[in-house]
Design a protein around this motif. Structure first.
Motif, short mmCIF file in Angstrom:
data_model
loop_
_atom_site.label_atom_id
_atom_site.label_comp_id
_atom_site.label_asym_id
_atom_site.label_seq_id
_atom_site.Cartn_x
_atom_site.Cartn_y
_atom_site.Cartn_z
N ALA A 1 0.70 -6.71 -9.34
CA ALA A 1 -0.56 -6.92 -10.09
C ALA A 1 -0.22 -7.53 -11.44
O ALA A 1 0.57 -6.96 -12.21
CB ALA A 1 -1.29 -5.60 -10.27
N PRO B 1 -0.16 6.94 0.83
CA PRO B 1 0.03 7.31 2.25
C PRO B 1 1.28 8.16 2.48
O PRO B 1 1.25 9.09 3.28
CB PRO B 1 0.17 5.96 2.96
CG PRO B 1 -0.41 4.96 2.04
CD PRO B 1 -0.32 5.49 0.66
N VAL C 1 -10.42 -2.36 -14.95
CA VAL C 1 -11.23 -1.17 -14.74
C VAL C 1 -11.65 -0.62 -16.09
O VAL C 1 -10.91 -0.74 -17.08
CB VAL C 1 -10.47 -0.09 -13.91
CG1 VAL C 1 -10.17 -0.59 -12.51
CG2 VAL C 1 -9.18 0.32 -14.57
N ALA D 1 -4.73 -8.63 -11.83
CA ALA D 1 -5.11 -7.20 -11.99
C ALA D 1 -6.62 -7.08 -12.08
O ALA D 1 -7.27 -7.89 -12.74
CB ALA D 1 -4.45 -6.63 -13.23
N ASN D 2 -7.14 -6.10 -11.40
CA ASN D 2 -8.56 -5.81 -11.52
C ASN D 2 -8.79 -5.02 -12.79
O ASN D 2 -8.14 -3.99 -13.01
CB ASN D 2 -9.02 -4.96 -10.34
CG ASN D 2 -9.47 -5.81 -9.20
OD1 ASN D 2 -10.41 -6.59 -9.32
ND2 ASN D 2 -8.76 -5.69 -8.10
N MET E 1 -4.26 0.71 2.02
CA MET E 1 -4.25 0.30 0.62
C MET E 1 -5.51 0.75 -0.10
O MET E 1 -5.90 0.18 -1.11
CB MET E 1 -4.14 -1.22 0.51
CG MET E 1 -2.80 -1.75 0.97
SD MET E 1 -2.64 -3.49 0.52
CE MET E 1 -1.04 -3.87 1.22
N PHE F 1 -2.78 1.69 -14.38
CA PHE F 1 -3.78 0.63 -14.25
C PHE F 1 -4.79 0.94 -13.14
O PHE F 1 -5.73 0.19 -12.93
CB PHE F 1 -3.07 -0.70 -13.93
CG PHE F 1 -2.05 -0.55 -12.82
CD1 PHE F 1 -2.46 -0.61 -11.50
CD2 PHE F 1 -0.71 -0.30 -13.10
CE1 PHE F 1 -1.55 -0.43 -10.48
CE2 PHE F 1 0.21 -0.12 -12.08
CZ PHE F 1 -0.21 -0.19 -10.76
N CYS F 2 -4.58 2.03 -12.40
CA CYS F 2 -5.32 2.25 -11.16
C CYS F 2 -6.44 3.27 -11.33
O CYS F 2 -6.23 4.35 -11.88
CB CYS F 2 -4.35 2.71 -10.07
SG CYS F 2 -5.16 3.04 -8.50
N GLU G 1 3.83 -6.02 -3.67
CA GLU G 1 2.58 -6.25 -4.40
C GLU G 1 2.91 -6.29 -5.90
O GLU G 1 3.69 -5.46 -6.40
CB GLU G 1 1.59 -5.11 -4.14
CG GLU G 1 1.34 -4.79 -2.66
CD GLU G 1 0.76 -5.95 -1.89
OE1 GLU G 1 -0.26 -6.50 -2.34
OE2 GLU G 1 1.33 -6.32 -0.85
N SER H 1 4.34 -1.46 -3.68
CA SER H 1 3.70 -1.81 -4.95
C SER H 1 4.77 -1.80 -6.03
O SER H 1 5.20 -0.74 -6.48
CB SER H 1 2.60 -0.79 -5.26
OG SER H 1 1.67 -0.80 -4.22
N THR I 1 3.15 1.67 -0.22
CA THR I 1 3.62 2.80 -1.03
C THR I 1 3.96 2.35 -2.45
O THR I 1 4.37 1.20 -2.67
CB THR I 1 4.87 3.47 -0.40
OG1 THR I 1 5.29 4.55 -1.26
CG2 THR I 1 6.02 2.50 -0.23
N CYS I 2 3.82 3.29 -3.38
CA CYS I 2 4.22 2.99 -4.75
C CYS I 2 5.72 3.19 -4.92
O CYS I 2 6.26 2.92 -5.98
CB CYS I 2 3.42 3.85 -5.72
SG CYS I 2 3.73 5.60 -5.50
N CYS J 1 -9.56 -0.64 -5.53
CA CYS J 1 -9.21 0.77 -5.49
C CYS J 1 -9.95 1.75 -6.40
O CYS J 1 -9.76 1.74 -7.61
CB CYS J 1 -7.77 0.83 -5.94
SG CYS J 1 -6.67 1.31 -4.71
N1 SAH Z 1 -0.47 4.35 -3.27
C1 SAH Z 1 -0.18 3.22 -2.42
C2 SAH Z 1 -1.39 2.71 -1.70
C3 SAH Z 1 -2.48 2.16 -2.60
S1 SAH Z 1 -2.58 0.48 -2.27
C4 SAH Z 1 0.48 2.13 -3.25
O1 SAH Z 1 0.60 2.29 -4.45
O2 SAH Z 1 0.93 1.15 -2.67
C5 SAH Z 1 -3.54 -0.13 -3.56
C6 SAH Z 1 -2.86 -1.30 -4.22
O3 SAH Z 1 -3.69 -1.76 -5.30
C7 SAH Z 1 -1.54 -0.91 -4.82
O4 SAH Z 1 -0.66 -1.99 -4.76
C8 SAH Z 1 -1.94 -0.64 -6.26
O5 SAH Z 1 -0.84 -0.67 -7.11
C9 SAH Z 1 -2.93 -1.75 -6.49
N2 SAH Z 1 -3.83 -1.53 -7.62
C10 SAH Z 1 -4.34 -0.38 -8.09
N3 SAH Z 1 -5.12 -0.61 -9.16
C11 SAH Z 1 -5.12 -1.93 -9.36
C12 SAH Z 1 -5.72 -2.78 -10.32
N4 SAH Z 1 -6.48 -2.29 -11.29
N5 SAH Z 1 -5.49 -4.11 -10.23
C13 SAH Z 1 -4.72 -4.60 -9.24
N6 SAH Z 1 -4.11 -3.86 -8.32
C14 SAH Z 1 -4.30 -2.53 -8.38
#
Ligand code: SAH
Length: 350
Positions: free
Chosen positions: A259, A162, A293, A290-291, A157, A119-120, A257, A215, A193-194, A334
């Motif tokens: 989403a 990281p 994209v 969720a954003n 984030m 989703f990122c 976290e 996450s 972190t994921c 992101c």
């Molecule tokens: N890699 C690390 C740091 C990135 S933090 C991690 O995964 O935690 C960025 C956060 O935004 C993470 O929680 C990621 O899962 C979330 N994220 C990424 N794309 C997103 C989306 N489209 N909608 C909502 N959250 C999203």
């Protein structure tokens, strides 16, 4: 001889360097203060050093910088998104958010990311390279100079994972929290972190004061594996066991976290299962709509779904917040801005 990256040096390391150059002892402190308290972006700004010394420093050291290529300010909530160019031409993004308690900055730790969360937007082109400690500091220092405000909080984030750039991130955090530098409180810093489980253990041994943000985005491996490839390596059981150990070792609450993606992870059954999994843990769940994209078809959950999901967790005793979307009008999530900048420069539609 390669130039030494001066902003990545600790004060004792800088003292060693300047001693080797035959400089008096106080010089290192002066230079360090220019770098980390006045956020100097060039040696020429260090006006209490003589011109000759500034030239010598310039020959021996490099001072990597972030140049602002674009600055977007949300008309809704004042969130500022910076698009920076690094010295090698790479583009990164960084977001400055205004909260009741002050300014918090969201920092990128890598250019791109190779964790592959579906989703990122950050991960789509893979990871180009790790950011150096001085570059992560420059993200913050450049924003601080630009906005003229004190930045008191930092979340890792932005783009990147990281804990995959572990050594550089730790050095960056050491410099960021240094009393002789910006002196940010470790408790004001969240490492996200994921789910790189072994690194969570490393972090808890070394730096229990940082807030750990995980996450999670799913209540079980079936769903998590569909959207987060990292969970094939470290299943949710192992991840949550590490989180429990983290809270026991540090007495610090973990922030999960989550989403909310329509039809993927947002059903009542998911909420029930999540509550069951997190039962008894010192934690907090951040529900994030969720954003959307443009590179994938995921849709955000409806507001009703978010509220229903949150209500189930609350009823089961799991503290939850629905995170407000910051900077909704400026693509603040992101990796989105970097991608649209790249597409723009190639003449693609954005
Ligand atoms: N890699 C690390 C740091 C990135 S933090 C991690 O995964 O935690 C960025 C956060 O935004 C993470 O929680 C990621 O899962 C979330 N994220 C990424 N794309 C997103 C989306 N489209 N909608 C909502 N959250 C999203």
């Amino acid at each position: 001889m390669d130039k030494i990256d001066i902003r990545s040096l600790t004060l004792p390391e800088l003292q060693e360097e300047t001693a080797a150059m035959g400089l008096p002892k106080f010089r290192a402190g002066q230079i360090y203060s220019w770098l980390h308290q006045k956020y100097a972006a060039s040696f020429d700004e260090m006006t209490n050093l003589g011109k000759d010394l500034r030239e010598t420093l310039n020959e021996r050291f490099e001072l990597p910088n972030c140049t602002i290529v674009k600055k977007l300010e949300s008309a809704v909530d004042g969130t500022i998104k910076y698009l920076y160019k690094l010295d090698d031409g790479e583009i990164i993004e960084c977001v400055l958010m205004k909260y009741k308690y002050g300014y918090s900055i969201c920092v990128s730790t890598q250019i791109g990311c190779n964790m592959g969360c579906t989703f990122c937007a950050s991960t789509i082109g893979g990871c180009v390279r790790n950011l150096r400690p001085s570059e992560m500091l420059a993200e913050i220092y450049t924003a601080a100079r630009d906005c003229g405000e004190r930045i008191s909080h930092c979340v890792l984030m932005g783009m990147g994972e990281p804990l995959q750039n572990y050594d550089n991130v730790l050095r960056f955090l050491e410099l960021l929290t240094d009393a002789n530098g910006m002196n940010m409180g470790a408790r004001h810093i969240s490492v996200s972190t994921c789910g790189i489980v072994p690194r969570i253990y490393d972090l808890m041994e070394l730096h229990p004061q940082f807030t750990l943000s995980v996450s999670l985005h799913a209540p079980n491996d079936d769903i998590r594996r569909q959207i987060m490839p990292v969970s094939r390596k470290w299943p949710i059981e192992e991840l949550l066991a590490a989180c429990k150990d983290y809270t026991e070792a540090t007495s610090r609450r973990i922030s999960f976290e989550y989403a909310m993606i329509r039809g993927v992870n947002d059903t009542d059954a998911c909420a029930e299962e999540l509550a069951q999994r997190l039962k008894g843990m010192l934690c907090h769940v951040n529900l994030i709509p969720a954003n959307e994209v443009r590179e994938n078809d995921y849709q955000r959950s409806t507001d009703d779904r978010l509220r229903a999901f949150s209500a189930i967790l609350d009823r089961r005793g799991i503290t939850t917040t629905i995170r407000r979307t910051l900077g909704p009008d400026i693509n603040a999530s992101c990796g989105q801005l970097r991608r649209s900048h790249q597409a723009n420069n190639k003449g693609e539609p954005v």
